[in-house]
Motif scaffolding. Structure first.
Motif, PDB file in Angstrom:
ATOM      1  N   SER A 116       0.704  -1.318   0.029  1.00  0.00           N
ATOM      2  CA  SER A 116      -0.009   0.149   0.064  1.00  0.00           C
ATOM      3  C   SER A 116       0.668   1.028  -0.064  1.00  0.00           C
ATOM      4  O   SER A 116       0.309   2.416  -0.125  1.00  0.00           O
ATOM      5  CB  SER A 116      -0.954  -0.149   1.300  1.00  0.00           C
ATOM      6  OG  SER A 116      -0.323  -0.353   2.196  1.00  0.00           O
ATOM      7  N   GLU A 181     -11.371   3.104   1.037  1.00  0.00           N
ATOM      8  CA  GLU A 181     -10.786   3.943   0.039  1.00  0.00           C
ATOM      9  C   GLU A 181      -9.333   4.735   0.338  1.00  0.00           C
ATOM     10  O   GLU A 181      -8.341   4.701  -0.674  1.00  0.00           O
ATOM     11  CB  GLU A 181     -11.631   5.352  -0.244  1.00  0.00           C
ATOM     12  CG  GLU A 181     -13.178   4.717  -0.794  1.00  0.00           C
ATOM     13  CD  GLU A 181     -12.825   3.869  -2.205  1.00  0.00           C
ATOM     14  OE1 GLU A 181     -11.994   4.258  -3.122  1.00  0.00           O
ATOM     15  OE2 GLU A 181     -13.636   3.094  -2.439  1.00  0.00           O
ATOM     16  N   THR A 184      -4.784   1.476  -0.932  1.00  0.00           N
ATOM     17  CA  THR A 184      -4.602   1.043  -2.400  1.00  0.00           C
ATOM     18  C   THR A 184      -3.346   0.151  -2.729  1.00  0.00           C
ATOM     19  O   THR A 184      -2.487   0.040  -1.961  1.00  0.00           O
ATOM     20  CB  THR A 184      -4.477   2.306  -3.470  1.00  0.00           C
ATOM     21  OG1 THR A 184      -3.391   3.090  -3.026  1.00  0.00           O
ATOM     22  CG2 THR A 184      -5.727   3.172  -3.352  1.00  0.00           C
ATOM     23  N   THR A 189      -1.922   0.769  -9.848  1.00  0.00           N
ATOM     24  CA  THR A 189      -2.851   1.618 -10.134  1.00  0.00           C
ATOM     25  C   THR A 189      -3.695   1.563 -11.449  1.00  0.00           C
ATOM     26  O   THR A 189      -2.928   1.282 -12.534  1.00  0.00           O
ATOM     27  CB  THR A 189      -2.589   3.043  -9.750  1.00  0.00           C
ATOM     28  OG1 THR A 189      -1.295   3.251 -10.683  1.00  0.00           O
ATOM     29  CG2 THR A 189      -1.741   3.202  -8.435  1.00  0.00           C
ATOM     30  N   ALA A 192      -8.164  -2.216 -13.432  1.00  0.00           N
ATOM     31  CA  ALA A 192      -9.218  -2.632 -12.392  1.00  0.00           C
ATOM     32  C   ALA A 192      -8.851  -2.475 -10.979  1.00  0.00           C
ATOM     33  O   ALA A 192      -9.656  -3.039 -10.269  1.00  0.00           O
ATOM     34  CB  ALA A 192      -9.233  -4.333 -12.840  1.00  0.00           C
ATOM     35  N   ALA A 193      -8.170  -1.472 -10.611  1.00  0.00           N
ATOM     36  CA  ALA A 193      -7.757  -1.318  -9.266  1.00  0.00           C
ATOM     37  C   ALA A 193      -8.917  -1.108  -8.474  1.00  0.00           C
ATOM     38  O   ALA A 193      -8.952  -1.435  -7.223  1.00  0.00           O
ATOM     39  CB  ALA A 193      -6.687  -0.325  -9.030  1.00  0.00           C
ATOM     40  N   SER A 194     -10.026  -0.492  -8.707  1.00  0.00           N
ATOM     41  CA  SER A 194     -11.121  -0.160  -8.219  1.00  0.00           C
ATOM     42  C   SER A 194     -11.889  -1.376  -7.740  1.00  0.00           C
ATOM     43  O   SER A 194     -12.618  -1.188  -6.823  1.00  0.00           O
ATOM     44  CB  SER A 194     -12.017   0.860  -8.896  1.00  0.00           C
ATOM     45  OG  SER A 194     -12.537   0.069 -10.218  1.00  0.00           O
ATOM     46  N   LEU A 195     -11.694  -2.467  -8.443  1.00  0.00           N
ATOM     47  CA  LEU A 195     -12.232  -3.862  -7.912  1.00  0.00           C
ATOM     48  C   LEU A 195     -12.177  -4.009  -6.422  1.00  0.00           C
ATOM     49  O   LEU A 195     -12.853  -4.779  -5.880  1.00  0.00           O
ATOM     50  CB  LEU A 195     -11.939  -5.011  -8.870  1.00  0.00           C
ATOM     51  CG  LEU A 195     -12.465  -4.742 -10.256  1.00  0.00           C
ATOM     52  CD1 LEU A 195     -11.923  -5.963 -11.028  1.00  0.00           C
ATOM     53  CD2 LEU A 195     -14.028  -4.758 -10.478  1.00  0.00           C
ATOM     54  N   HIS A 197     -12.153  -2.165  -3.927  1.00  0.00           N
ATOM     55  CA  HIS A 197     -12.923  -1.672  -2.894  1.00  0.00           C
ATOM     56  C   HIS A 197     -14.308  -1.873  -3.433  1.00  0.00           C
ATOM     57  O   HIS A 197     -15.093  -1.462  -2.408  1.00  0.00           O
ATOM     58  CB  HIS A 197     -12.584  -0.017  -3.263  1.00  0.00           C
ATOM     59  CG  HIS A 197     -11.206   0.415  -3.232  1.00  0.00           C
ATOM     60  ND1 HIS A 197     -10.623   0.606  -2.061  1.00  0.00           N
ATOM     61  CD2 HIS A 197     -10.278   0.468  -4.149  1.00  0.00           C
ATOM     62  CE1 HIS A 197      -9.398   1.109  -2.202  1.00  0.00           C
ATOM     63  NE2 HIS A 197      -9.098   0.805  -3.524  1.00  0.00           N
ATOM     64  N   GLU A 198     -14.894  -2.572  -4.175  1.00  0.00           N
ATOM     65  CA  GLU A 198     -16.303  -2.648  -4.448  1.00  0.00           C
ATOM     66  C   GLU A 198     -16.844  -3.970  -3.583  1.00  0.00           C
ATOM     67  O   GLU A 198     -16.485  -5.219  -4.169  1.00  0.00           O
ATOM     68  CB  GLU A 198     -16.409  -3.227  -5.921  1.00  0.00           C
ATOM     69  CG  GLU A 198     -15.877  -1.803  -6.648  1.00  0.00           C
ATOM     70  CD  GLU A 198     -16.239  -2.054  -8.110  1.00  0.00           C
ATOM     71  OE1 GLU A 198     -16.831  -3.061  -8.860  1.00  0.00           O
ATOM     72  OE2 GLU A 198     -15.890  -1.060  -8.938  1.00  0.00           O
ATOM     73  N   HIS A 209     -10.012  -8.410  -7.387  1.00  0.00           N
ATOM     74  CA  HIS A 209      -8.961  -7.668  -8.098  1.00  0.00           C
ATOM     75  C   HIS A 209      -7.779  -8.513  -8.436  1.00  0.00           C
ATOM     76  O   HIS A 209      -7.354  -8.286  -9.628  1.00  0.00           O
ATOM     77  CB  HIS A 209      -8.485  -6.572  -6.977  1.00  0.00           C
ATOM     78  CG  HIS A 209      -7.585  -6.003  -7.406  1.00  0.00           C
ATOM     79  ND1 HIS A 209      -6.431  -5.476  -6.444  1.00  0.00           N
ATOM     80  CD2 HIS A 209      -7.240  -5.260  -8.674  1.00  0.00           C
ATOM     81  CE1 HIS A 209      -5.458  -4.919  -7.451  1.00  0.00           C
ATOM     82  NE2 HIS A 209      -5.970  -4.650  -8.689  1.00  0.00           N
TER      83      HIS A 209
END
Length: 365
Positions: A116, A181, A184, A189, A192-195, A197-198, A209
């Protein structure tokens, strides 16, 4: 009358108990959990406890030497900080704090692909770094990570080879675990990095992810390609079968880490320490051998050396220390481990790590 102050932890188990009391349940489960029924994780500890040491006496040792060379890196004891994801889940300083502790203890710190904090910022803390590589679907991104690790001064590459997919970790699925959030994967970065957090019921966002990012079909040709594209020492982590260790040595790999990923991958995998001696025998000095998974004290380090390893990787206890008190907590863990290992050497009549590798062992039924 005032209550007595809380006692400082005296062993790594004390640190874990104290950290568990301050962590959110889902984060605690993310760190502590294994795959499936978690039997592989439990078996690691059981197998280590069954290895009994045969100490020597009258060896005239008053001050044992704990220092070793680990794959070309000088270390104050035969330990490296294992690669682990997302230290900022445990403390805001994340990997920067863990690196400070590694520097203070004089041991290498293995930076995860899923760190991170970026490797460049971690390098600024002054610890000796190795870089752990998860193989990505895009080989161009793999090449970029390797160059980035080299530029940051990392002294070895550790390729994790036992994660074609992330093991099914039921605690994370039940918790619908996802990253906050504020945390990370600093090296992954975009895309699909946002996956990660979903959060959705019945699944782990972290597993979703990694499933999108990691290459499931890693093979020996990829290892050969990497060997051609870096001069850094190359370490394969996640080897259990002696045949794979022999093939690694033949492929120019400098070291293998005998590991079942802390019980987080194949639920029925053999305990790492049970696989250790057969791997050591099979490679016959053609590459170096380290042990990972289940190390919880200085006696465990001595057990690993007596069975032929040159050192160990220490994982979860560092995260518990980090959660407890940041860099100071992680440093406490390594200080306790150093104290225990020094005492284990002394009580077993060993002058140094080389002597420890000559100790006898008995494995209880």
């Amino acid at each position: 009358m005032s209550a007595p102050a809380a006692a400082e932890p005296l062993c790594l188990a004390d640190v874990e108990r104290a950290a568990a009391a301050v962590l959110p349940a889902a984060v605690r489960d993310f760190v502590a959990g294994g795959s499936g029924d978690e039997s592989a994780q439990a078996a690691n500890r059981t197998a280590l406890d069954r290895v009994r040491l045969v100490p020597r006496v009258l060896t005239a040792v008053a001050e044992p030497d704990c220092a070793v060379d680990l794959v070309g890196t000088a270390a104050a004891l035969p330990v490296a900080v294992a690669p682990m994801a997302y230290h900022r889940l445990l403390h805001p300083d994340g990997e920067l704090a863990t690196a400070r502790a590694a520097r203070a203890a004089g041991v290498p710190f293995v930076v995860s692909t899923l760190s991170s904090c970026p490797v460049e910022e971690i390098a600024a803390e002054g610890a000796d770094l190795w870089f752990q590589l998860y193989w990505l679907r895009d080989r161009g991104r793999v090449r970029a990570l390797v160059r980035r690790a080299e530029a940051a001064g990392c002294r070895a590459l550790v390729v994790t080879v036992d994660v074609p997919v992330m093991g099914r970790r039921l605690r994370d699925i039940r918790n619908a675990f996802g990253l906050p959030e504020s945390v990370t994967a600093a090296h992954l970065t975009g895309g699909a990095a946002s996956l990660a957090h979903e959060r959705r019921a019945g699944r782990s966002a972290v597993a979703t992810h990694t499933g999108s990012a990691f290459e499931p079909a890693l093979g020996w040709a990829d290892v050969a390609w990497l060997r051609e594209h870096t001069r850094l020492p190359l370490v394969l982590k996640g080897v259990l079968d002696p045949r794979d260790a022999v093939q690694a040595a033949g492929a120019g790999v400098d070291a293998v880490v005998v590991s079942n990923h802390g019980g987080r991958q194949l639920a029925g995998a053999v305990p790492s320490v049970t696989a250790l001696a057969p791997v050591v025998d099979a490679v016959a000095g053609r590459c170096r051998v380290l042990l990972d998974s289940g190390i919880r004290g200085g006696t465990d380090v001595l057990r690993a050396l007596a069975l032929g390893a040159e050192g160990v990787l220490l994982g979860r206890p560092l995260l518990w220390g980090l959660a407890l008190d940041g860099a100071a907590g992680a440093e406490l863990v390594l200080r306790l481990l150093h104290t225990e290992f020094r005492e284990a050497l002394l009580l077993s009549g060993c002058r140094d790590a080389a002597a420890a590798r000559g100790l006898g062992t008995v494995t209880l039924a």
